[in-house]
Motif scaffolding. Sequence first.
Motif, PDB file in Angstrom:
ATOM      1  N   HIS A 182       0.674  -1.079   0.036  1.00 52.76           N
ATOM      2  CA  HIS A 182       0.279  -0.186   0.323  1.00 52.76           C
ATOM      3  C   HIS A 182       0.651   1.167  -0.259  1.00 52.76           C
ATOM      4  N   GLU A 183       0.610   2.598  -0.628  1.00 45.83           N
ATOM      5  CA  GLU A 183       1.007   3.542  -0.465  1.00 45.83           C
ATOM      6  C   GLU A 183       0.569   4.622   0.332  1.00 45.83           C
ATOM      7  N   HIS A 184      -0.262   4.042   1.674  1.00 48.72           N
ATOM      8  CA  HIS A 184      -1.062   5.483   2.442  1.00 48.72           C
ATOM      9  C   HIS A 184      -1.125   4.365   3.588  1.00 48.72           C
ATOM     10  N   VAL A 185      -1.812   4.666   5.074  1.00 52.28           N
ATOM     11  CA  VAL A 185      -2.683   4.178   5.827  1.00 52.28           C
ATOM     12  C   VAL A 185      -2.716   2.981   5.391  1.00 52.28           C
ATOM     13  N   VAL A 186      -3.111   1.724   6.074  1.00 51.56           N
ATOM     14  CA  VAL A 186      -3.629   0.466   5.902  1.00 51.56           C
ATOM     15  C   VAL A 186      -4.268   0.626   7.095  1.00 51.56           C
ATOM     16  N   GLU A 187      -5.804   0.378   6.536  1.00 57.09           N
ATOM     17  CA  GLU A 187      -6.712   0.785   7.515  1.00 57.09           C
ATOM     18  C   GLU A 187      -7.809  -0.464   8.641  1.00 57.09           C
ATOM     19  N   CYS A 188      -7.132  -2.496   7.702  1.00 59.84           N
ATOM     20  CA  CYS A 188      -8.096  -3.044   7.491  1.00 59.84           C
ATOM     21  C   CYS A 188      -7.578  -4.026   7.683  1.00 59.84           C
ATOM     22  N   CYS A 189      -7.503  -4.874   8.124  1.00 58.78           N
ATOM     23  CA  CYS A 189      -7.098  -6.469   7.458  1.00 58.78           C
ATOM     24  C   CYS A 189      -8.320  -7.607   7.694  1.00 58.78           C
ATOM     25  N   ALA A 190      -7.819  -8.828   7.369  1.00 54.90           N
ATOM     26  CA  ALA A 190      -8.993  -9.974   7.958  1.00 54.90           C
ATOM     27  C   ALA A 190      -7.856 -11.402   7.014  1.00 54.90           C
ATOM     28  N   PHE A 191      -7.496 -12.588   7.876  1.00 59.34           N
ATOM     29  CA  PHE A 191      -6.917 -13.866   7.908  1.00 59.34           C
ATOM     30  C   PHE A 191      -8.305 -14.610   6.780  1.00 59.34           C
ATOM     31  N   ALA A 192      -8.271 -14.775   5.777  1.00 64.59           N
ATOM     32  CA  ALA A 192      -8.650 -15.674   4.582  1.00 64.59           C
ATOM     33  C   ALA A 192      -8.912 -16.613   5.929  1.00 64.59           C
ATOM     34  N   PRO A 193     -10.379 -17.568   5.800  1.00 64.23           N
ATOM     35  CA  PRO A 193     -10.910 -18.652   5.722  1.00 64.23           C
ATOM     36  C   PRO A 193     -10.288 -20.033   4.874  1.00 64.23           C
ATOM     37  N   PRO A 194     -10.337 -21.354   6.307  1.00 68.95           N
ATOM     38  CA  PRO A 194     -10.017 -22.481   4.304  1.00 68.95           C
ATOM     39  C   PRO A 194     -11.106 -21.995   3.557  1.00 68.95           C
ATOM     40  N   SER A 195     -12.257 -21.561   3.829  1.00 67.10           N
ATOM     41  CA  SER A 195     -13.429 -21.745   2.401  1.00 67.10           C
ATOM     42  C   SER A 195     -12.822 -21.770   1.292  1.00 67.10           C
ATOM     43  N   LEU A 214     -12.520  -4.533   5.948  1.00 63.74           N
ATOM     44  CA  LEU A 214     -12.923  -6.288   5.487  1.00 63.74           C
ATOM     45  C   LEU A 214     -13.464  -7.590   5.444  1.00 63.74           C
ATOM     46  N   VAL A 215     -14.500  -7.908   5.108  1.00 58.94           N
ATOM     47  CA  VAL A 215     -15.003  -9.452   5.371  1.00 58.94           C
ATOM     48  C   VAL A 215     -15.016 -10.753   4.649  1.00 58.94           C
ATOM     49  N   PHE A 216     -14.696 -11.615   4.594  1.00 60.61           N
ATOM     50  CA  PHE A 216     -14.810 -12.855   4.002  1.00 60.61           C
ATOM     51  C   PHE A 216     -15.985 -13.910   4.244  1.00 60.61           C
ATOM     52  N   HIS A 217     -16.838 -13.890   3.808  1.00 58.58           N
ATOM     53  CA  HIS A 217     -17.673 -14.538   3.337  1.00 58.58           C
ATOM     54  C   HIS A 217     -17.634 -16.339   3.985  1.00 58.58           C
ATOM     55  N   PRO A 218     -18.745 -16.242   5.337  1.00 60.28           N
ATOM     56  CA  PRO A 218     -18.411 -17.585   5.495  1.00 60.28           C
ATOM     57  C   PRO A 218     -17.726 -18.691   4.410  1.00 60.28           C
ATOM     58  N   GLY A 219     -19.312 -18.849   3.390  1.00 60.97           N
ATOM     59  CA  GLY A 219     -19.001 -19.632   2.304  1.00 60.97           C
ATOM     60  C   GLY A 219     -17.576 -19.882   1.496  1.00 60.97           C
ATOM     61  N   GLY A 220     -16.489 -19.161   1.464  1.00 55.47           N
ATOM     62  CA  GLY A 220     -15.620 -18.771   0.844  1.00 55.47           C
ATOM     63  C   GLY A 220     -15.489 -18.382  -0.602  1.00 55.47           C
ATOM     64  N   LYS A 221     -16.617 -17.701  -0.953  1.00 53.67           N
ATOM     65  CA  LYS A 221     -16.522 -17.044  -2.374  1.00 53.67           C
ATOM     66  C   LYS A 221     -16.333 -15.801  -2.205  1.00 53.67           C
ATOM     67  N   TYR A 222     -16.301 -14.959  -1.371  1.00 48.11           N
ATOM     68  CA  TYR A 222     -16.133 -13.782  -1.658  1.00 48.11           C
ATOM     69  C   TYR A 222     -15.938 -13.261  -0.676  1.00 48.11           C
ATOM     70  N   LEU A 223     -15.116 -11.366  -0.739  1.00 50.39           N
ATOM     71  CA  LEU A 223     -14.348 -10.846   0.048  1.00 50.39           C
ATOM     72  C   LEU A 223     -15.461  -9.706  -0.304  1.00 50.39           C
ATOM     73  N   LEU A 224     -16.183  -8.741   0.975  1.00 47.36           N
ATOM     74  CA  LEU A 224     -16.798  -7.817   0.893  1.00 47.36           C
ATOM     75  C   LEU A 224     -15.625  -6.726   1.449  1.00 47.36           C
ATOM     76  N   SER A 225     -16.156  -5.401   1.180  1.00 45.69           N
ATOM     77  CA  SER A 225     -15.577  -4.328   1.531  1.00 45.69           C
ATOM     78  C   SER A 225     -16.542  -3.549   1.729  1.00 45.69           C
ATOM     79  N   ALA A 226     -16.359  -2.970   3.005  1.00 43.58           N
ATOM     80  CA  ALA A 226     -16.792  -1.245   3.247  1.00 43.58           C
ATOM     81  C   ALA A 226     -15.835  -0.263   3.067  1.00 43.58           C
ATOM     82  N   SER A 227     -16.770   0.655   2.636  1.00 43.67           N
ATOM     83  CA  SER A 227     -15.799   1.935   2.155  1.00 43.67           C
ATOM     84  C   SER A 227     -16.112   3.711   2.360  1.00 43.67           C
ATOM     85  N   ASP A 228     -15.231   4.880   2.762  1.00 37.96           N
ATOM     86  CA  ASP A 228     -15.475   5.716   3.004  1.00 37.96           C
ATOM     87  C   ASP A 228     -16.463   6.185   1.492  1.00 37.96           C
ATOM     88  N   ASP A 229     -17.077   5.351   0.492  1.00 38.44           N
ATOM     89  CA  ASP A 229     -17.022   6.127  -0.657  1.00 38.44           C
ATOM     90  C   ASP A 229     -18.519   5.607  -0.316  1.00 38.44           C
TER      91      ASP A 229
END
Length: 461
Positions: A298-311, A367-382
């Motif tokens: 990243h080239e700016h402050v890193v705001e959030c993180c999430a470990f990917a689940p095995p799914s 950032l939130v990984f979908h428990p089903g494993g197929k998706y990643l969800l993100s929330a933003s100031d937009d």
Amino acid sequence: MSSLLTTRQAEELHKSLIAYLTSCGYTRAAQSIRDELNLPDTTFDAATSKKYEGLLERKWTSVVRLQKKIMDLESKTHQLQHDLDNATPTSLAARKNHDPATWLPRAPARHTLQSHKNPITCVAFHPVFSSLASGSEDCTIKIWDYELGELERTLKSHTKAVLDLDYGGPRGNTLLASCSSDLTIKLWDPSDEYKNIRTLPGHDHSVSSVRFIPSGAAGAPLSGNLLASASRDKTIRVWDVTTGYCLRTLRGHGDWVRSLSPSFDGRWLISTSSDQSTRMWDLSQPDNNSHKQTFMAHEHVVECCAFAPPSTYTHLASIAGLKKAPAASSSAEYLATGGRDKLIKLFSINGLCLKTLTGHDNWIRALVFHPGGKYLLSASDDKTIRCWDLAQEGKCVRVVEAANHFVSCLRWAPSVFKDAVPTNGEANGTNGTGKEEGAKEQIRCAIACGSVDLNVRVFAA
């Protein structure tokens, strides 16, 4: 005009117009209209004028409100048409049956929870019950029933903004942890009417993130008792919530530590910082050997993180160019980070950036990984939540207009595990996934986000 209005409607419009002009002091204009319409004082007296005085303004504001509703409905119709145009038999069947493994949020929210007096900073779901906690810059924590959309109680003890929340704690005895700009961490007991049972002082600046370390962490006797916290004082602290003691302090970041995410077995911890880096820590090692990897992309402050689940491993392994996915028993293979550079980065655990997801127009907040494993969800100031399909190389497949201002936080309701059967020869009866052997996962189709617009929103199937 006469062709559009009935005689009665035309009369009411004329009288409203005369009454409006009279109330505004435009007596000559009002008199001119009366003369044109041949309305003498006997027909349109002072009492009648008073009756019609505010009617024109009320009608006008009603039209504006209706126009806004029409625009909102047109926007929703456009979104539904877009979804329909891009629908496949599989996606339609999944939606019809509410398949939890493929469910994604869509506007409008099931509930919009209003009570906070300042921007929302954090939300957290109770792991078992239908309770949702929210923290705010108004120094309070509010507990909601997210299925009913009702406020249950307000917790007051912090003296400055509440910055993060997390549920967890010693096996089964679920606690709520909160942290604040007042330099403290507080523990609340949901089973005792959310009594504030302990305050953990020690950080020298604002405490920006708290996360319970899941059971299975190194140091088995303390499993489930550990809480990690991140602070603007550049440190990460690990606490024993039973005694309130700070067990260790992790140093390495050169600036404000913004967020934390533990692996599901509690061995690994990732942290993000204003120093534009993400660091990975091995909690099974002593402090001087705990730092294992630094992720720099990243080239700016890193705001959030999430470990990917095995799914997610199958899809992320494909993005990484691997023919075989890592074993599901491995707790730390991939992770995602989001920053103020408006970018989301997917990393493998060796520090290699696998993919950069672009689309948001402002800072990435959660950032939130979908428990089903197929998706990643993100929330933003937009003001949006975006859904990224990991099976399609991280393609953005849905944009949810989630708020009227910056979206500051996002959480997925944790899955419920039922019919667990402890096995012999496994520590705590787990199978390497942090859950008991034979436990069947029931994904809860509910997410919550908080916004600077003072609202908490719950999206649910």
